[in-house]
Design a protein around this motif. Sequence first.
Motif, mmCIF file in Angstrom:
data_model
loop_
_atom_site.group_PDB
_atom_site.id
_atom_site.type_symbol
_atom_site.label_atom_id
_atom_site.label_comp_id
_atom_site.label_asym_id
_atom_site.label_seq_id
_atom_site.Cartn_x
_atom_site.Cartn_y
_atom_site.Cartn_z
ATOM 1 N N ILE A 52 1.069 -1.250 0.091
ATOM 2 C CA ILE A 52 -0.100 0.154 -0.030
ATOM 3 C C ILE A 52 0.265 1.426 -0.230
ATOM 4 C CG2 ILE A 52 -1.706 1.439 1.139
ATOM 5 C CD1 ILE A 52 -2.676 -1.733 2.626
ATOM 6 N N LYS A 53 1.092 2.205 -0.715
ATOM 7 C CA LYS A 53 1.539 2.961 -1.472
ATOM 8 C C LYS A 53 1.020 4.434 -0.636
ATOM 9 C CE LYS A 53 3.857 1.217 -4.775
ATOM 10 N NZ LYS A 53 3.146 -0.074 -4.779
ATOM 11 N N GLN B 238 -1.951 5.785 -2.825
ATOM 12 C CA GLN B 238 -3.685 5.073 -2.548
ATOM 13 C C GLN B 238 -4.610 4.540 -1.139
ATOM 14 O OE1 GLN B 238 -1.365 1.458 -2.955
ATOM 15 N NE2 GLN B 238 -2.079 1.054 -5.395
ATOM 16 N N THR C 48 -6.910 1.947 -1.798
ATOM 17 C CA THR C 48 -6.615 1.028 -2.805
ATOM 18 C C THR C 48 -5.601 -0.253 -2.059
ATOM 19 O OG1 THR C 48 -6.593 2.661 -4.283
ATOM 20 C CG2 THR C 48 -6.008 -0.389 -4.782
ATOM 21 N N PRO D 126 -3.666 -3.959 -2.500
ATOM 22 C CA PRO D 126 -3.022 -5.188 -2.971
ATOM 23 C C PRO D 126 -4.005 -6.234 -3.107
ATOM 24 C CG PRO D 126 -1.714 -5.039 -1.345
ATOM 25 C CD PRO D 126 -2.920 -4.047 -0.942
ATOM 26 N N HIS D 127 -3.817 -6.884 -4.746
ATOM 27 C CA HIS D 127 -4.330 -7.440 -4.777
ATOM 28 C C HIS D 127 -3.790 -9.009 -3.529
ATOM 29 C CE1 HIS D 127 -7.849 -7.700 -7.803
ATOM 30 N NE2 HIS D 127 -6.694 -6.816 -8.370
ATOM 31 N N ASN E 8 -11.420 -0.611 -2.962
ATOM 32 C CA ASN E 8 -10.713 -1.242 -4.162
ATOM 33 C C ASN E 8 -9.561 -1.946 -3.585
ATOM 34 O OD1 ASN E 8 -13.018 1.499 -5.027
ATOM 35 N ND2 ASN E 8 -10.625 2.698 -5.028
ATOM 36 N N ASP F 167 -6.076 -2.960 -6.103
ATOM 37 C CA ASP F 167 -5.069 -2.612 -6.891
ATOM 38 C C ASP F 167 -5.750 -3.373 -8.717
ATOM 39 O OD1 ASP F 167 -2.960 -1.061 -8.479
ATOM 40 O OD2 ASP F 167 -1.498 -1.827 -7.247
ATOM 41 N N ASN F 168 -5.992 -2.451 -9.905
ATOM 42 C CA ASN F 168 -6.669 -3.333 -10.693
ATOM 43 C C ASN F 168 -4.906 -3.307 -11.551
ATOM 44 O OD1 ASN F 168 -8.928 -3.156 -10.469
ATOM 45 N ND2 ASN F 168 -9.042 -1.193 -11.067
ATOM 46 N N ALA G 19 -1.878 -5.029 -10.683
ATOM 47 C CA ALA G 19 -1.723 -5.786 -9.865
ATOM 48 C C ALA G 19 -2.514 -7.502 -10.039
ATOM 49 C CB ALA G 19 -1.136 -5.796 -8.308
#
Lengths: 188, 215
Positions: A82-83, A86, A97, A99-100, A179, A181-182, A184
Motif C-alpha cells: 500500500i503506497k 493509494q 486501494t 493490493p490483490h 478498491n 489494485d487493478n 497488480a
Amino acid sequence: MYFKKYSPVLLLCMLCMGCNKKEKQLQQVMALQQMNDLATVEYVVTKIIKANDNKTWYKIGDRKILMSCKATLTAGIDLSAIKPEQVNIDGRHITLTLPHSKMISVNIKPEDITEAYEAVDVLRQSFTSEERNGLAIQAEQQINASIGELGILQTAETNAALFVNNFLHRLGYETIKINFDNLATPKN
Amino acid sequence: MRKTLTKYLVLVLLLLAVILLFQRIQWIPSFGDWFKSKPVEIENTAIVIKEINALAQLITVTAYNEVVIEEVIKGGSLFNNPIVPTLLNVPDLKYANKKLVLVGKGKVLAGIDLAKLTDKDIFVNRDSVSMKLPKATILQVIINPSDYDTFEETGSWTDAEARVVKLKLRDKLIITVLRQNILQKAAAKAKLLMENFLTASGFKKVTVIITPNEL
C-alpha cells in the motif's frame, strides 16, 4: 592400425557412456525475514491419499495404502504494497486501494496425516516411514496445484476489505471506500 | 583368425554403441531401468473444503531453520513373559532396535492476532490515535511433508511412531527459533507497521503500544 580404423566407434561408445550429472543449485534462505502480510482467510481442506504399489513387474504380490490428509491454506494481502498515493482522505471519508491477495502458506501438520488402511501381501514389505512421507509429498503437490480452483484468493480479498473497513470505522471514518489494485494481478 | 575376431569385436561394439545411443535419446529404456522399482504414485483424488475461517493475523516475521532429530526405539523381548527365558534356560532374545533420523526444514510465522483487538484497545481523539496491540505470538509452524528428509531409517516404523518423531522435530524447531528472539522482533515490526498504517490513514499523532511477552 585397427585402433585407428575403429576409433570413431570407440569414441561414440565413450560419448554415450559419458556422465551427464547436473550440479544442484544450493538453496539459500535468510534465517529471519521481515514480512508485512495480513492473513485474512484460512481454508481447511482434506484429501484421501490412495496408492497401490503393483507396477513393478518382478515384485510378487500387492501392497496398498490409504491415508487421510488435512491441509490448512492461508491467504491474505501484503500491507507493504500500500503506497501513500493509494490512500485518499477527505475529512471523515477515506478511499483506500489494497493490493490483490496472495497465498501466504500451505501447512500440512504431521498430526493431520493419518494412515487409515494398509494391506501388504506376504512377499512384500510394509510401507516405510520414508515411503509414506513420499506419498504425502505427492498429496502436497496436488493440493498446491489446485489452489487456484479453490477460490481462496477471492475470499481473502473479501475478508481483507471487510477487516480494513471495520478497522477504519473504529478509527472514526464514516465513509470508507476500498478498491483493489487493478494493475497488480493476484499471485499464488 | 585375428581378422574375424576383430570383425566380431567391432560388430559387438557397434551394437553396444547403437543400444547406448538409443537409450540416451530414450527410444529404449536403460539397463538400470529394467530392474528399477516403479515409483508409487497416488491417485488424483478430490480435495474437499472442510472449513473456511476468517482471520486477521498480522504476520511480521518468518524464521527459517533446519533441525535434526534422532529417535531410537529399543527392541523388546521376543518372549511375552520375562520369566520364560529363565524357565527355559535360554538367553533373553530381543528384537533389533529401530532408528529414525529426520532432517526437517521448517518455517515459523510470528506476528499479532488482530482479531483479539477490542474497542477499548483503540482510542481516537481528533487527529490523535492510541492503540494497544495484543502480544506477538507464533502464528504458524510449517514443516510440510516435502520439508522432511529421512537420513536414516532402520526397523519398521509405524505411522503413529513416525508421527511422534515429526512432532518432536517441530517442537525442536519452535525452541530453536524462539532462541532467535522471533517474538520480540515480530512485536517491534508490528508496532512499526501499525504506526505507518495509522499515519497513512491521516492521523498526526500516533501511539502504538504492544502487550509485552512473558519472559
